[in-house]
Design a protein around this motif. Sequence first.
Motif: not given
Length: 474
Positions: A5-20
């Motif tokens: 399975q994929h990570l929790h959808p919150f992971a996408l939010l955290i990834k975006v924050g880290f990239l910015f």
Amino acid sequence: MINKQHLHPFALLIKVGFLFRDFLPAVFGFVFLRQYWQIWLILPIVLLMWAGLDYYCFTYEMTDKELIVNSGVIIKQQRHIPYKQIQNLKRRQWFFLEPFGVETLIVDTGAKEKDQREVTLLAVSNVVRMLLDFNSSEPTDLTQLPVEPVKEMKKSTEYKIGFKELALYAMTNPDILGQFLFILVISNHLGLTDIISNASDTLVDHVSHYGLVAILIVLNVIILSLVVVNLVRVMLRFYGFMVLRQDNLLTVQRGLIQKSILHVSINRIQSIHIRQNIFRQIFGLVTVELDLIADATKSDEQKRVTLIPVISQDKVYSVLKEFLDYPPEQAPIINKGDWYTSWLFVRNALVGVGIVAMAMAIFYHGFWYWVALMPLVILAIIFGWYKGYYTGVNRYDDGHLALRTARQLTNDTALIGWHEIQSMSVDVSLLMVWTKRANLIVSVRSGNQVLRLRYRYLPTQEVEAIFKWYREYV
């Protein structure tokens, strides 16, 4: 166990924050330079697309025997981590994830290769952590520890830090001095130069009182602001700090916005370091740190873990004795360095200053240039004397060493057991033979590397006694 399975959808939010966060300097550069403004519009879209692809390509699953992690957008990678290979689990939890039972897990495998040491599950359910805890056969969560034994523990087995201690820790941080000097350097942008200039004019006009008051007010505001900023930083990092020992496991918990929980096995500890800078000496405070084996986290605990950020020097050893087995109950007796040891360190520092001064003299000449060097000479003398005064070694029982040295007005006392020493050697130059001095080099594990602790210009008799003691055990 857990299917792919994929990570929790919150992971996408955290990834975006880290990239910015990582691309923030470039964004500011485009904005302030007012060039290539089209990139400023395209960059957020590119970052969002990349974060989405990275999230989609990352999956994990748990079988009966191992954790399997798939990752990589361009280059695919599949990691198989047997549960028995897991050395440590570190937990991080942003404040907005706690209500949802979601956290970040850093799985330490203890591998020697840097890129293979750890796997980060950016946002997963608490169930994943509980299963990893169970399968790695070491319970590492405070909530899973047996209730009754915790109640029967002595009070000192659990150590917490209050606001008063954190405030003293922030105010005695030597970084404040560097930050203050940095602000003075960029004072032109803060308007401080104009104030000083006006104050000078006022002094000439025989009304210096108001000019000096203005300068003092500005300096006090800067210092107070730095203290507040550092206090906020310390609170964010160490809020709710707690150390707990259960059986063979130490649990260190801290953090306000992002809670961090680190679990350390006692048998991974290689040495204990009790550090004290010159500012904390005034308040009688020390910091306790641990060197660990193969601690592969990428934060400040990569090689050395902060066990206790701040504690009174009068009770540090009694508290440590409750958490660890081999610290002494009282501060070990270590002879202070004599005047000759201090002179050797002062000499080395003055030689360094002299080399720099002679090199700079090629471009600068005159009386005032040499006068301007006097503060460096004074600092070299102070630093050299301080290091020589606090350098010394001694045994505090049959199987353990206490070694102390200093660097940049911070003394460091290391407590090491003979079985944790990787190697020990003695370094003696021809001149040191005549002066009856020797250098003692002790190598211990720190992270995934070997840390060489060097104690210089010790009396030869003391070094030979320590080396003979070590050879007897080996």
